[in-house]
Scaffold this active site. Structure first.
Site: not given
Lengths: 428, 428, 428, 428
Positions: A168, A233
């Site tokens: 991620y 994110h």
């Protein structure tokens, strides 16, 4: 095209919407293209209503809501259709419905361009730039891998490069460990989904340690020539986000994106108090209550709302106009989920917006691109559309159907669910 | 439990409060447990109303105010009992009365859990994490001692460690000296309690020098893996607090707590303007006028109000919810004074609050724990409760009475009274 | 008085506190007088620590906390004693402890005055006015009764008169009715304390209707000469309070008090936006977080904190000073609960404060006054103290004991618990 | 229910979600009930996911997103399920998905109540009132008709009554006229949907004239006893809304609702500057960015978010708690569209929320109520639930299926599309 001007009266285009369809494609079925057909032979438009996680819901909304609302209306009434569809179900500012309306809106601009015989960007005021710079996505599981990937882009002529490390993107994941060891709850306390030992736990502090180190290494290797960005994110607690923004300041990023989740954008005030790291946000926004205060207070530097989540070209142009008043630049979100139609909608806005900043690159396979004749082309960090009337892109429905894999499309799709060491959810 | 449903009518659980008692325990008598008994055989609940410095006052309030207010009421009316007791003496937001009300509130949630056959955290919405991370208390009179203590915790698997040096934790005490020497008033000016020569004088600048040095040494030794916190105990002048927060920034604390006294929380605005050191505060708060502006302006990152000083589970849950809207996390105060019942009340809130951050460890002897069957267990940095209905903890009244030492309990107890070199009081 | 000045040194009074006692009196035992005795023959002081609802708790705190903290200290260290007692139990800004500290503080000022041979107001800077205007309490169950009561005060020479109608003053109570009739829940839903049919339900709208009507009738009868006030007792929802303030504007009140509860003082901003009705508040305040923002933003016009709840003369003087900077005037709360010692403490502040506005009258019986030789005298709307050293008032302990009725004192006392028609609590 | 306590370990209720279904009912198919089934015999729960305009989209989302996300999870993890479902599709704060999540959330609270053997309001803290006052919907095409309708409610014991006049409630519609007459565009300019001659054109000024006149007539007839409300349905331009709020002030409404559309809530600041008319809003809100600033600035007095659009009981309780800190009261939206399950979810929150204000009445036929055994009963202005465990309501699936008319359900449903005289859309 059959039009008539009543003497002294108001002129209307004679094209009437006769059919509104959802075409679902990509192998996993996550791309939804709205096709608006008219009573004029051969006159139709397409727009993007893709949603990676809820394509079936979008399709249901197109069929149940959008089609009956639009059929019978003049294609020319783009603004009125947008406004009246937005409020047709009372609640608005909706992720699903916003996307659906966007699909129609892009298709109507596509039709308008075809009626005018002009590419959409010319209807928006004409081009302010020769082509559209886009930023690349470089990644690696180690600094070495990342440097290699960045080098690859630089060698290919790219200037703007997003740099991500590990899972991620931020390197904030602890190594998987046995439960009960090293700061993990003991085995008897663990039940899925609270068990983080298999995938690794997300750790704000590790992220806060790793990302500035990563950019330190990148700047040491590449100097300050390349324009680097980073995407958080929305993984950090708000106060950690402020700390990260400050820690990144010496590395002079082009921007950092989504350092805060949409629920906590008020922390941009803190960020702006302590540092100058440029801030990009917006891909999660669907509601003016989310972005109007940010723009008005000049708390973000790049507005990244996805054109389709904003509701299409009509509202996106207004948002770009608003941003111009406040010195904010646009950086429409693209990335992995989007389709070539949404990419081109953003492209036309980019060309015509004086305060355009940058656009995100997309990742399409040749097979995917074959479905969309006229798709944009990206070379050495610049994106190019074409000069065909409308958006300049069409959909090959046969190819679309062939690409679509019903079995894969039927699989549920959810965001990766990251968790901290104690098992609690990290809100993306 | 005797209930009945009147057809079409309203009806309530039939448990009625019959008796409200204060049970005083710990050897020094500073723990006060409220026990609420009902007209249902065997159905009772317990809550924490401990106050280390004013246990006798709390007991008087339980007997004079709480018992007559509650006896005869339905145990089910938790919210109404809270609201109506709060304002029953006109003045509210009171440290003594807040604690007393908290004792009742926890006991009523304990009873509700028993009626439901469920642990309290499930009534609060169920768990969001596998177990509750707690932070340790490491201390030393020298850096070497402190490093050894920190290492001990790390070896045992702890991640979050509070680090304190010397008297009252910050190393800000000058060596005791003869009066009249080295910046001290001459002997003829000294009278107790202005005489600082015995214990050492507190010096803001010395503190400001020592604490960053301490963390420099700790980070050099341990790196950035362990999550360190520090407690200032409100010892600094406000502008020194701002300077300390900034000086600590390179050492990336998990948080610094109580850097300001409750009277001067407006200085958090200054702190947030100049640095990103995470801020924890709240253990002295008893009044929403103290914390609502702080949370609303996002000036603290961790809310540390003690569950019993907040007034119990009912208001603490509301505060946690409030914090969630503002991106603030909870870190309920525990530490040395609290009892195992308050610890578990916090535990149940921790499990069920998405925006929980961390909890403070407690220090109990085996003899103390024996008074509270079902008490929580802390292992390797995580706290675990049990799944018994209610809070999951009981009080063994015989053991409680045996532990209690009436002579020690009769001793007055006051906060340590630190003073500067000129003899003036340092407000904690 | 035995004092000595060390050559070139700091001089201290030689009076040392030897004993701190609580004397409980009034027939219902709600008056608590702190008596501080010293090692100087005949030198002692008294102060007020009364709390109508929690007198026993206050007494416990005097015995457990105050006495051991003070015995042995110089009586001269008034400020240091105040500061160090305030924080001696860590939590502060407490209704119970604030009152206890106030009792000591007043007693120390009383002692200081006796040492100086001067009335306290002279130590505070001397008088700014000849006597202290106080406002009367007029009431009636009907407008006619109220007019008669007001007339009685006017005939007696009073100018400032608080006017209240019916139960709890505002006429906002609906007639008791059968459950299920006229907007009441049906009988099957009612259980005490949710049953409002016996006492009548409070209704914000009825209050909002009645009070302006009441003042319309009073102004029609008496014209604009008398200075009227009104006390809302925090009974309204915040938005109704704003509406009431506006509705009262044409009646030109001297002030309206407690139109908002302490939790919602931010609504004073709305009040100040829409009208000029003067605002008085403070009798519930115990914490600077409650009143500092109000004063700083000039949102109230009269500060009504009770001197004993503020913590005594020391903090009350500071609050008065603060108010002077912001154009706010003082109106220390008195009324039915307070005792003659607190009344005189306020009196001395009134004389010496340039920005004093008004004081509230008290209601004492002759028997009560006999307990306090030297008590103030109120005539034709003015209060007069005497010129004796100190506060000018003493306590006759035998009379105090005789007045005290242990049986009545043992009864619990709670604020009247008003409820709306649906049974929900009206927060006072 | 099968539970077990592992010695010293953590353990959970063993109820696991096995199936999540959408049950669509009401004749027009607009009610969608989520049913969650578990692995425990007979243990299931139901929740409301109704959307009057997009029922089919909601059903698609339940099947495609909700069911695969929830099956296999513990029913006990209500908070974690809420948080992780909210962000499972990246975009959140969505009208469609919020409703879907709400259906699951209510069903999980229903299950929890059944496991506990207690009605949900007791799990939320117990009741604060005897029953839930609701406001009626009175309407008429003329003042006379409206007065008659209001009288009917008053005769039946109601106190709170919403008063609406003519089409869409405000009397702001001009008479239909020939195009080209009286301020209408000439015929040659009109094309559907711009033609306002059939239905009448909406006119802000006419509305602004009519509504205060209506309340003048009502107050003249009924006096100030009844508590009137009015719903503007977001039909005015913002500055007209400010003017209407002020014009309504003399008529002392209980509240006016939706005087502004969600896009323009910043105008509440203007409203609060000029008048005291109480403001209710929220039924269109789905995102904390919309309501958090309003509550925090105390710009609305009643929060009217629909429990299902908020996302269920879990977030609605948090919103109620938030409102309590700011002096705002709850008035959950109900009305014509909602179903008996959503009504009861609101009812349980109402009972347990100290700061509850009022709830809106619903309109159900006997046939509709027969589908929901245990449904609430409204009598003389009060709503009553029952004491059965959980929400207290069930769904008779056979009756639900019989009530459902597939042909009607297949019809598209859109908000009425009002337009001004020039043909432009009035945004609801």
């Amino acid at each position: 095209m059959d039009t008539a001007i009543a003497p002294g009266g108001i002129l209307h285009g004679m094209a009437t919407i006769t059919r509104v369809r959802a075409i679902r494609t990509r192998a996993d079925g996550t791309w939804v293209i709205v096709k608006i057909e008219t009573n004029q032979p051969g006159l139709y438009g397409i727009g993007s209503a893709s949603d990676h996680y809820r394509a079936g819901v979008v399709v249901a909304a197109i069929n149940e809501v959008l089609a009956p609302k639009l059929v019978g209306r003049d294609t020319a009434d783009i603004e009125d259709i947008w406004q009246s569809t937005l409020t047709s179900g009372y609640w608005r500012q909706d992720s699903v419905m916003g996307t659906v309306i966007a699909g129609a809106d892009m298709a109507l601009w596509d039709i308008l361009g075809k009626e005018a015989g002009l590419p959409v960007y010319r209807l928006l005021g004409g081009r302010c730039r020769a082509a559209v710079p886009v930023y690349a996505h470089a990644a690696g599981n180690t600094i070495e891998e990342l440097i290699a990937d960045v080098q690859h882009y630089i060698d290919d002529g790219w200037v703007y490069i997003r740099c991500q490390l590990g899972a991620y993107g931020g390197g904030g994941f602890l190594e998987p460990a046995s439960p009960g060891e090293g700061g993990r709850p003991r085995a008897s306390a663990l039940r899925a989904p609270f068990d983080t030992t298999k995938r690794g736990a997300f750790d704000d502090e590790a992220y806060l340690q790793n990302v500035p180190e990563m950019f330190g290494a990148l700047r040491q290797h590449f100097g300050y020539g390349p324009k680097f960005t980073h995407d958080v994110h929305e993984h950090l607690r708000p106060h950690q986000a402020v700390a990260l923004a400050q820690a990144l300041e010496p590395h002079r990023l082009f921007f950092v994106e989504d350092i805060l989740p949409p629920e906590h954008v008020a922390y941009y005030r803190h960020i702006k108090q302590v540092c100058t790291t440029p801030q990009a946000m917006g891909e999660l926004f669907i509601n003016s209550a989310e972005y109007l205060p940010l723009i008005q207070e000049r708390l973000i530097d790049y507005m990244r709302i996805r054109v389709s989540k904003a509701g299409g070209i009509t509202p996106a142009r207004k948002i770009a106009n608003l941003c111009e008043f406040y010195g904010v630049h646009t950086a429409w979100q693209e990335g992995g989920d989007n389709d070539p139609v949404n990419q081109l909608a953003a492209y036309h806005l980019d060309l015509a917006s004086w305060n355009f900043g940058i656009q995100e690159e997309n990742h399409f396979t040749d097979g995917e691109l074959a479905v969309f004749p006229g798709h944009a082309v990206t070379e050495r960090g610049y994106m190019y559309g074409n000069e065909a009337p409308g958006l300049g892109v069409d959909i090959d429905e046969t190819a679309a159907a062939n690409l679509f894999d019903a079995t894969r499309a039927a699989q549920p799709r959810f965001m990766a669910e990251d968790r901290r060491a104690d098992g609690s959810l990290v809100r993306p």
